[in-house]
Motif scaffolding. Sequence first.
Motif, PDB file in Angstrom:
ATOM      1  N   ASP A 169      89.949 -54.349  -0.139  1.00 16.32           N
ATOM      2  CA  ASP A 169      89.876 -52.978   0.369  1.00 16.32           C
ATOM      3  C   ASP A 169      88.795 -52.823   1.428  1.00 16.32           C
ATOM      4  N   LYS A 217      93.032 -45.304  -4.979  1.00 14.83           N
ATOM      5  CA  LYS A 217      92.306 -45.699  -6.183  1.00 14.83           C
ATOM      6  C   LYS A 217      91.475 -44.530  -6.720  1.00 14.83           C
ATOM      7  N   HIS A 218      90.466 -44.108  -5.981  1.00 17.12           N
ATOM      8  CA  HIS A 218      89.574 -43.055  -6.458  1.00 17.12           C
ATOM      9  C   HIS A 218      89.994 -41.667  -5.994  1.00 17.12           C
ATOM     10  N   THR A 264      90.496 -46.710 -13.058  1.00 17.10           N
ATOM     11  CA  THR A 264      89.642 -47.810 -12.636  1.00 17.10           C
ATOM     12  C   THR A 264      88.596 -48.111 -13.686  1.00 17.10           C
ATOM     13  N   SER A 281      85.594 -48.975 -12.603  1.00 14.46           N
ATOM     14  CA  SER A 281      84.358 -48.811 -11.850  1.00 14.46           C
ATOM     15  C   SER A 281      83.664 -47.499 -12.202  1.00 14.46           C
ATOM     16  N   GLU A 340      94.560 -49.293 -13.382  1.00 20.76           N
ATOM     17  CA  GLU A 340      93.738 -50.451 -13.032  1.00 20.76           C
ATOM     18  C   GLU A 340      94.465 -51.407 -12.081  1.00 20.76           C
ATOM     19  N   SER A 342      80.285 -56.983  -7.538  1.00 15.30           N
ATOM     20  CA  SER A 342      81.003 -56.087  -8.437  1.00 15.30           C
ATOM     21  C   SER A 342      80.357 -56.049  -9.805  1.00 15.30           C
ATOM     22  N   GLU A 361      90.359 -55.292  -8.887  1.00 15.83           N
ATOM     23  CA  GLU A 361      91.536 -54.488  -9.148  1.00 15.83           C
ATOM     24  C   GLU A 361      91.927 -53.614  -7.982  1.00 15.83           C
ATOM     25  N   THR A 362      90.971 -53.339  -7.098  1.00 16.63           N
ATOM     26  CA  THR A 362      91.188 -52.289  -6.112  1.00 16.63           C
ATOM     27  C   THR A 362      92.250 -52.628  -5.077  1.00 16.63           C
TER      28      THR A 362
END
Length: 864
Positions: A173, A66-67, A368, A370, A340, A147, A107-108
């Motif tokens: 996650d 993700k990140h 994302t 976030s 996403e 969140s 979404e993660t």
Amino acid sequence: MTAPATEKGKTIDAVWSGTWVADRLGVRLEGASGDPGAPRLDELLGLALRRNPKRAHLLVSNVLGKHVPQSPQAVYAAGHGLGERVRALLDASGEDPATAVVLGYAETATGLGHCVADGLGSAPYLHSTRRPVPGLAAAGGFEESHSHATSHLLLPEDPQLLAGSGPLVLVDDEFSTGNTVLNTIRDLHSRNPRTHYVVVALVDVRSPADRERLAAFAAEIGARVDLLALASGTVHLPEGVLARGQALVAEYEQQSADAAGVAGGAGAAGGAAGSAASRPGAGAAVRVPLDWPAVLPDGGRHGFMPAHRILLEASLPRLTGQLADALGPEPGRVLVLGSEELMYAPLRLARALEESGAAREVRFSTTTRSPVLAVDDPGYAIRTRLVFPAHDAPADGPGDRYAYNVAGAGFDTVVAVVDSHGDTAALHAPDGLLARLAPHAGRVLLAVVPARRPAGAAVPATPATAPVTAADRQEPTMPEPLRGPAFSSYAPEDVGWLLQDLSGVALEAPTEEREEAIQAGGAHYAESLPVEYQPSPQYQELYRDALAGSAARIARAVGTVTETVLAERSPSPVLVSLARAGTPVGVLMRRWATARHGLDLPHYAVSIVRGRGIDANALRWLAARHDPADVVFVDGWTGKGAITRELAAALRAYREQEGPGAAEFDGDVVVLADPGSCVSTYGTREDFLIPSACLNSTVSGLVSRTVLRDDLVGPGDFHGAKFYRELAGADVSADFVDTVAARFDEVADTVAADVKELLAADRTPTWEGWAAVERISEEYGIHDVNLVKPGVGETTRVLLRRVPWKILARRGAGADLAHVRLLAEQRGVPVEEVDGLPYTCVGLIHPRYTRGATGADGKAVASK
């Protein structure tokens, strides 16, 4: 950034990507003693900071995709291995893994959950989503309390997907508190009880108290709940870490903004990316023709069945070959970037590309929603940040989206993978994702997979390539608005009601029975009406005193919001109030525009229902008679902002259902009071008593709440409501409007000064009210934000229409709460004085209401 870096073929020892945060804030990860073969927490996680009212630190996974760009094989293996462990657990328990269903979180964890399902074998997969689908009924929904974007929908194409009795596997996650899982199981168990739930996460960092809470919850519902994770341990947070973390974020965000030369870094790489190496002259993105099978879902948003898995495996060699052809013979270092919730399809493409050897190196990550601080330091997990506008019509409205650790990472080619729903003008805009990627890669490719349109979803009446006209839609002829005195006690020019009259239908039910049915999931609040509260003489006297004392204050707020609308939205707006709390405000705004500017503004009232959206037929009626750009939606006040979010989501769903050529309404609702900081156009952000909240229909034109029930409202009908003609003797609707309007002249100068100040101010919603509600929900053990009603107006509604548990009142609150205290006394509801309450008061509904039940404090929950 995560794994050891390479330089000219030589491995370089990597610094742990959590040292920067750990050194400054004292945050520490401690792994649990247990399996010696399990990875260490600091191998799986780095640390970063974000602006969040509940938790400033962010655990950044190195294997989620993700990140942090990572080898797609490593990302896939982490989830697949967890799925194999679930299969072994079920085998050992004597359960058939084929009877399990896997549920991932948006979404993660959408891709992670799908990989777990693959490892489990033949299990169907579904993930939650924040993208509503018109015409498709939700099989559940829940809130993610920690969140920044909380609301989840479960939208399986097959309504029976979650109706079985086999094990349910929930995948996220990280498992930090367990609240999200508890909310999910509570919702689904009430609909379809099971005996076994398996919770799966990459890391488990719960506190001992959170572990005990999950065990107690499992005992309460009589089910087995197992938990599996790659690694477990504890995150140690020193005292004051939240405040110090927020201050650190603010400091570095300001530095980033100053360096980028724009406020907040909007449109810049954010944080360190402004100084990252870029590649000027990069061309426009090249579209990759990808022959994705039309019957193959793009992911698990509406269900991914075992037969789909077989089709995907068979199709991957062909799809990978098409992607490799587009990359050419020397693509260099390649990043496959998902979007996403769309994680699994791009992950499988990236993994197949990596295995094919078509590129020197392949990495995978996704964009994302976030917002995370970026700091260019080897000991920090988020080194760079790209910022771009949302391009997939998100459920929570327009806003920024992010791609982390892409800028400056030295990728030769970036392959952006989106679904057709996200292949919009915003994606291709000068400030869109593709343009943001271009300076940081030799070239950018775009691969689009078709978004799944499930059976039962509303479809456009004509092909997407052709303009849709009213004739194409073959809409039924809708009636003209209802008006007083035939419907409502307002003057006919004050408001037209886009409703149908259900006055002859028996819809009222005792408050306690309604509460039981609503909380049990057997009924929606809009399917019936509460018995109209008949105020006592003492309460009516309180209302009159409140109106006399606040009329000038209300007039000032009415003038401020109306003048702001005229200055910013339209010189000739069409006021559309959300019935019924918004209707008195809409009437007053119309009166102000007439008195101060000689304008005769149209004003209509429409129905909006939480969880079911706005009346689409009313929108069609408006679009056929007015310019949608002039339509301004009006409500009375904000609490936590649920209706604000509902309106934004409903308008997007309307556009999807109508197809190309659909009317574009502005979903930025305007309100008299915005104590929750949920909107940008308001009269005030103070939480004060608006006397129209004290009463029900007798201050709202004698019109009931709106009703939406299948046996009463057909596909071509407006939503319904009742006109309580029999209450005419108690009606104060006209008196309320006249009393406030009589104060317009005396507040005119103050309004002018207020508007001047507002137009120059930053009015960006902070959603601090939502954050406060989440905190209160947890502090009082409710764990459901829908049962926390903040503000004077919402608290009054709780006392008039629901079964309250207790009232929280800001210590020292005075006259604004006189009517609340009286109602609470009449219903036997305790009022608790608290310090530091961001609202004047908050009403709490007990999450496990049954008649005759008692709350945690031993006090009766049911009304007396």
